[in-house]
Scaffold this active site. Structure first.
Site, PDB file in Angstrom:
ATOM      1  N   GLY A  26       0.848  -1.204   0.000  1.00 49.87           N
ATOM      2  CA  GLY A  26       0.000   0.000   0.000  1.00 49.87           C
ATOM      3  C   GLY A  26       0.874   1.242   0.000  1.00 49.87           C
ATOM      4  N   GLY A  28       0.022   4.457  -0.148  1.00 50.40           N
ATOM      5  CA  GLY A  28      -0.911   5.578  -0.015  1.00 50.40           C
ATOM      6  C   GLY A  28      -0.403   6.652   0.923  1.00 50.40           C
ATOM      7  N   ASP A  51       2.591  -1.553  -4.514  1.00 41.48           N
ATOM      8  CA  ASP A  51       1.181  -1.226  -4.727  1.00 41.48           C
ATOM      9  C   ASP A  51       0.762  -1.839  -6.062  1.00 41.48           C
ATOM     10  OD1 ASP A  51      -0.576   1.421  -3.362  1.00 41.48           O
ATOM     11  OD2 ASP A  51      -1.364   0.360  -5.112  1.00 41.48           O
ATOM     12  N   LYS A 236      -6.540   3.116  18.602  1.00 45.12           N
ATOM     13  CA  LYS A 236      -6.545   3.943  17.397  1.00 45.12           C
ATOM     14  C   LYS A 236      -7.963   4.480  17.132  1.00 45.12           C
ATOM     15  CE  LYS A 236      -5.607   5.507  13.262  1.00 45.12           C
ATOM     16  NZ  LYS A 236      -4.719   6.521  12.850  1.00 45.12           N
ATOM     17  N   LEU A 237      -8.949   3.594  17.213  1.00 49.04           N
ATOM     18  CA  LEU A 237     -10.327   4.043  16.997  1.00 49.04           C
ATOM     19  C   LEU A 237     -10.715   5.070  18.053  1.00 49.04           C
ATOM     20  CD1 LEU A 237     -12.346   0.777  16.174  1.00 49.04           C
ATOM     21  CD2 LEU A 237     -11.249   2.373  14.616  1.00 49.04           C
ATOM     22  N   CYS A 292     -10.148   9.341   8.100  1.00 47.82           N
ATOM     23  CA  CYS A 292     -10.177   8.541   9.334  1.00 47.82           C
ATOM     24  C   CYS A 292     -11.361   8.785  10.252  1.00 47.82           C
ATOM     25  CB  CYS A 292      -8.910   8.807  10.139  1.00 47.82           C
ATOM     26  SG  CYS A 292      -7.476   8.047   9.405  1.00 47.82           S
ATOM     27  N   GLN A 294     -14.575   9.944  10.409  1.00 41.62           N
ATOM     28  CA  GLN A 294     -15.923   9.400  10.242  1.00 41.62           C
ATOM     29  C   GLN A 294     -15.873   7.872  10.163  1.00 41.62           C
ATOM     30  OE1 GLN A 294     -18.739  11.418   7.782  1.00 41.62           O
ATOM     31  NE2 GLN A 294     -19.316   9.519   6.777  1.00 41.62           N
ATOM     32  N   PHE A 354      -9.678  18.622   2.562  1.00 42.52           N
ATOM     33  CA  PHE A 354     -10.389  18.516   3.851  1.00 42.52           C
ATOM     34  C   PHE A 354      -9.743  19.339   4.944  1.00 42.52           C
ATOM     35  CE2 PHE A 354      -8.195  15.741   6.921  1.00 42.52           C
ATOM     36  CZ  PHE A 354      -7.188  15.176   6.141  1.00 42.52           C
ATOM     37  N   ARG A 464     -13.823  29.018   8.172  1.00 39.85           N
ATOM     38  CA  ARG A 464     -12.668  28.601   8.983  1.00 39.85           C
ATOM     39  C   ARG A 464     -12.202  29.690   9.942  1.00 39.85           C
ATOM     40  NH1 ARG A 464     -11.131  23.048   8.810  1.00 39.85           N
ATOM     41  NH2 ARG A 464     -11.665  22.294   6.749  1.00 39.85           N
TER      42      ARG A 464
HETATM   43  C1  UDX Z   1      -6.535  12.451  11.930  1.00 36.83           C
HETATM   44  C2  UDX Z   1      -5.837  12.320  13.276  1.00 36.83           C
HETATM   45  O1  UDX Z   1      -5.467  13.633  13.737  1.00 36.83           O
HETATM   46  C3  UDX Z   1      -4.612  11.441  13.159  1.00 36.83           C
HETATM   47  O2  UDX Z   1      -4.026  11.237  14.431  1.00 36.83           O
HETATM   48  C4  UDX Z   1      -5.027  10.089  12.571  1.00 36.83           C
HETATM   49  O3  UDX Z   1      -3.893   9.263  12.380  1.00 36.83           O
HETATM   50  C5  UDX Z   1      -5.757  10.268  11.254  1.00 36.83           C
HETATM   51  O4  UDX Z   1      -6.865  11.162  11.428  1.00 36.83           O
HETATM   52  P1  UDX Z   1      -6.158  13.840   9.726  1.00 36.83           P
HETATM   53  O5  UDX Z   1      -7.462  13.275   9.286  1.00 36.83           O
HETATM   54  O6  UDX Z   1      -5.028  13.834   8.797  1.00 36.83           O
HETATM   55  O7  UDX Z   1      -5.660  13.112  11.044  1.00 36.83           O
HETATM   56  O8  UDX Z   1      -6.397  15.377  10.088  1.00 36.83           O
HETATM   57  P2  UDX Z   1      -6.707  16.241  11.397  1.00 36.83           P
HETATM   58  O9  UDX Z   1      -5.690  17.290  11.503  1.00 36.83           O
HETATM   59  O10 UDX Z   1      -6.924  15.423  12.588  1.00 36.83           O
HETATM   60  O11 UDX Z   1      -8.057  16.962  10.967  1.00 36.83           O
HETATM   61  C6  UDX Z   1      -9.251  16.241  10.737  1.00 36.83           C
HETATM   62  C7  UDX Z   1     -10.373  17.178  10.391  1.00 36.83           C
HETATM   63  O12 UDX Z   1     -10.749  17.956  11.501  1.00 36.83           O
HETATM   64  C8  UDX Z   1     -10.031  18.185   9.289  1.00 36.83           C
HETATM   65  O13 UDX Z   1     -11.117  18.300   8.405  1.00 36.83           O
HETATM   66  C9  UDX Z   1      -9.779  19.464  10.040  1.00 36.83           C
HETATM   67  O14 UDX Z   1     -10.016  20.610   9.270  1.00 36.83           O
HETATM   68  C10 UDX Z   1     -10.772  19.333  11.173  1.00 36.83           C
HETATM   69  N1  UDX Z   1     -10.412  20.111  12.359  1.00 36.83           N
HETATM   70  C11 UDX Z   1      -9.281  19.819  13.052  1.00 36.83           C
HETATM   71  C12 UDX Z   1     -11.242  21.140  12.795  1.00 36.83           C
HETATM   72  O15 UDX Z   1     -12.286  21.415  12.182  1.00 36.83           O
HETATM   73  N2  UDX Z   1     -10.892  21.827  13.921  1.00 36.83           N
HETATM   74  C13 UDX Z   1      -9.770  21.560  14.639  1.00 36.83           C
HETATM   75  O16 UDX Z   1      -9.541  22.227  15.651  1.00 36.83           O
HETATM   76  C14 UDX Z   1      -8.934  20.522  14.186  1.00 36.83           C
HETATM   77  P1  ADP Z   2      -4.224   5.234   3.310  1.00 34.44           P
HETATM   78  O1  ADP Z   2      -4.718   6.650   3.481  1.00 34.44           O
HETATM   79  O2  ADP Z   2      -4.678   4.325   4.425  1.00 34.44           O
HETATM   80  O3  ADP Z   2      -2.754   5.143   3.075  1.00 34.44           O
HETATM   81  P2  ADP Z   2      -4.761   4.901   0.476  1.00 34.44           P
HETATM   82  O4  ADP Z   2      -6.065   4.570  -0.189  1.00 34.44           O
HETATM   83  O5  ADP Z   2      -4.123   6.230   0.252  1.00 34.44           O
HETATM   84  O6  ADP Z   2      -4.977   4.626   2.022  1.00 34.44           O
HETATM   85  O7  ADP Z   2      -3.680   3.800   0.053  1.00 34.44           O
HETATM   86  C1  ADP Z   2      -3.888   2.436   0.078  1.00 34.44           C
HETATM   87  C2  ADP Z   2      -3.143   1.822  -1.113  1.00 34.44           C
HETATM   88  O8  ADP Z   2      -3.154   0.404  -0.980  1.00 34.44           O
HETATM   89  C3  ADP Z   2      -3.761   2.117  -2.485  1.00 34.44           C
HETATM   90  O9  ADP Z   2      -2.807   2.780  -3.294  1.00 34.44           O
HETATM   91  C4  ADP Z   2      -4.103   0.722  -3.051  1.00 34.44           C
HETATM   92  O10 ADP Z   2      -3.861   0.610  -4.436  1.00 34.44           O
HETATM   93  C5  ADP Z   2      -3.155  -0.178  -2.271  1.00 34.44           C
HETATM   94  N1  ADP Z   2      -3.583  -1.576  -2.189  1.00 34.44           N
HETATM   95  C6  ADP Z   2      -4.763  -2.061  -1.774  1.00 34.44           C
HETATM   96  N2  ADP Z   2      -4.777  -3.414  -1.798  1.00 34.44           N
HETATM   97  C7  ADP Z   2      -3.547  -3.816  -2.237  1.00 34.44           C
HETATM   98  C8  ADP Z   2      -2.906  -5.087  -2.456  1.00 34.44           C
HETATM   99  N3  ADP Z   2      -3.532  -6.243  -2.218  1.00 34.44           N
HETATM  100  N4  ADP Z   2      -1.643  -5.103  -2.920  1.00 34.44           N
HETATM  101  C9  ADP Z   2      -0.989  -3.939  -3.151  1.00 34.44           C
HETATM  102  N5  ADP Z   2      -1.520  -2.720  -2.946  1.00 34.44           N
HETATM  103  C10 ADP Z   2      -2.782  -2.642  -2.490  1.00 34.44           C
END
Ligand code: UDX
Ligand code: ADP
Length: 485
Positions: A26, A28, A51, A236-237, A292, A294, A354, A464
């Site tokens: 992956g 990503g 990937d 994590k959740l 993440c 939602q 976002f 914002r």
């Molecule tokens: C989040 C967690 O922070 C991170 O630890 C986890 O691994 C993945 O999810 P991320 O989604 O990248 O990270 O962004 P984050 O900075 O947490 O913001 C999430 C959302 O909340 C964004 O849309 C951001 O604009 C919003 N936000 C954040 C607010 O509206 N107000 C704030 O004070 C902080």
């Molecule tokens: P994250 O934000 O969790 O990193 P992404 O959707 O950005 O998630 O990345 C996940 C990546 O995993 C994608 O690029 C997808 O093509 C790859 N992927 C999913 N299943 C497989 C697999 N079986 N083998 C290799 N790559 C995979």
């Protein structure tokens, strides 16, 4: 053998052989940056990110580092240092697994859209497929690390698949660890370099030590927390649920501030000074987005329902509902402020990602707000410094309108959108500017220059609370700021 034979010194020391080859499945937002930072700090380890998506791998290998598939400040420098040295990107999945001592599963785990648990449970088909691939290709002893955010007890599934593949003679063996990633997009490199904590869940002390040793190259030992597998997955959740809950809480209070004449930023400062509450993550806005929050809350809701804890499920569900409500609320108040109709009106949308400093639009609040406005017949001119027109079209489920159609035709036609190349271009002829992402450049907009190009009476909706609203007001704009009464 995936793992090279231990040398004499290792045998004599009684220590497990160190990890020399890592494979990450992956490439990503999580896999790419995380592996780049590991490779940077561990030059003796060969890190291969694989990937199935050829275009994505090609982009990771692009000689022009400004074209990496993930935009993260500082990522280009790290990739530039390590790529070709001990960091590799390839679609040769099987070979990379076969030679790895440690395999990270970093694949996508979106919310299921159909079947059992649709709308709540995670779709684990990519995790299962990658676990099966590891089972089929691994050689020798392989440590499998869950990196993707997963429902609690997914490790059991991964273990079951791997155990079924374990060689009868013990030639292939596996240990499963959970090592959730807490990086936030836009600050990923800093979060990876200086994590508040690294969490490693598992049952096999040797495997845990091997992974801890990798992080030990740059993370202080006291920040590496060890737990059992299920605690790690649930942590994590829970972390994401608590963070998202703070945003829904402050947005709920923001709406009350707007109704009562209070200012949510003053309230946030006042409550954030209480060290038990803390000052971070209290910025009111258009609601949380990202891949993440939602997804993880819905996962938690599904899990609670599964275990018969309906009140707990309802409690967390409300955090998501308030978030959706906030987005519809903003779209509604734009329509109401513009004399109850936006049909045929040009609206400038500034920011589609976002949050700032990322090109990621997954679950972006801008999507729902734009869809509501398009449904009302608005002509949106969308400008985001990092999001492509193709991405916006995919998110809105609608192709970009022809550039020739940009004249406002009040009362006519369907809603549509077009890309603008700057904030100034988006605002030209618009009845309103909506700020939906906190890009730095939107803090510094020159309202004295923008306002005269808009159709009067014109509005600024600052979702914002970042714009220089005093300047916008003196330029003659009506101003709404989220959370300000
Ligand atoms: C989040 C967690 O922070 C991170 O630890 C986890 O691994 C993945 O999810 P991320 O989604 O990248 O990270 O962004 P984050 O900075 O947490 O913001 C999430 C959302 O909340 C964004 O849309 C951001 O604009 C919003 N936000 C954040 C607010 O509206 N107000 C704030 O004070 C902080
Ligand atoms: P994250 O934000 O969790 O990193 P992404 O959707 O950005 O998630 O990345 C996940 C990546 O995993 C994608 O690029 C997808 O093509 C790859 N992927 C999913 N299943 C497989 C697999 N079986 N083998 C290799 N790559 C995979």
């Amino acid at each position: 053998m995936s793992r090279s034979a231990p040398d004499l010194a290792e045998v004599l020391s009684g220590q497990p052989a160190p990890i020399r080859q890592i494979c990450c499945i992956g490439a990503g937002y999580v896999g790419g940056p995380t592996m780049a930072v590991i490779a940077d700090h561990c030059p003796a380890i060969q890190v291969t990110v694989v990937d199935l998506n050829e275009a994505r791998i090609a982009a990771w290998n692009d000689p022009d580092l400004s074209r990496l598939p993930v935009y993260e400040p500082g990522l280009d420098a790290v990739v530039g240092r390590c790529r070709g040295r001990n960091l590799h990107f390839t679609t040769a999945v099987e070979a990379a697994i076969a030679s790895a001592d440690m395999v990270f599963l970093s694949v996508n785990t979106p919310t299921k859209t159909r079947g059992i648990g649709a709308g709540q449970a995670s779709d684990l088909r990519w995790i299962e497929a990658s676990a099966r691939q590891v089972a089929a290709c691994a050689q020798g002893h392989t440590i499998v690390v869950e990196k993707s955010t997963l429902p609690v007890r997914t490790a059991e599934t991964v273990k079951a698949i791997l155990t079924a593949a374990q060689g009868a003679g013990g030639q292939t063996t596996f240990a499963v660890l959970s090592n959730p990633e807490f990086l936030a997009e836009g600050t990923a490199i800093n979060d990876l370099e200086h994590p508040d904590r690294v969490l490693i869940g598992g049952e096999d002390p040797e495997a845990i030590d091997a992974l801890a040793a990798i992080y030990g190259h740059w993370v202080p030992a006291e920040r590496i927390l060890r737990t059992n597998l299920w605690s790690s997955e649930l942590s994590k959740l829970t972390a994401n649920a608590f963070l998202a809950q703070r945003i829904s809480s402050i947005n709920a209070i923001g709406a009350l501030c707007e109704a009562t004449g209070a200012d949510v930023r003053e309230v946030a400062r006042a409550i954030g000074s209480d060290s038990r509450i803390g000052s971070k993550f209290l910025a009111a806005g258009p609601g949380f987005g990202g891949s993440c929050f939602q997804k993880d809350i819905l996962n938690l809701v599904y899990l609670c329902g599964h275990y018969g804890l309906q009140e707990v499920a309802n409690y967390w569900q409300q955090v998501v509902e308030l978030n959706s409500w906030q987005q519809h609320r903003i779209a509604n108040l734009v329509v109401r402020s513009l004399f109850g109709t936006v049909t045929g009106k040009r609206l400038a949308v500034l920011g589609f990602a976002f949050k700032g400093d990322t090109n990621d639009t997954r679950e972006s609040p801008a999507i729902r707000i734009c869809l509501d406005l398009i449904e009302e017949g608005a002509h949106l001119a969308i400008y985001d410094p990092k999001v492509s027109s193709a991405q916006i079209a995919a998110d809105l489920g609608q192709a970009e309108a022809d550039q020739g159609q940009d004249q406002p035709q009040p009362g006519q036609g369907e809603g549509r959108w077009q890309l603008a190349r700057s904030a100034g271009e988006a605002a030209r002829g618009a009845d309103a500017v909506l700020i939906l992402t906190e890009w730095r450049e939107f803090r510094q907009l020159d309202w004295a220059a923008l306002a005269p190009s808009m159709r009067q009476p014109a509005w600024l909706f600052d979702g914002r609370a970042i714009a220089d609203t005093a300047a916008a007001r003196s330029a003659g704009l009506n101003v709404w700021t989220v959370g300000e009464g």
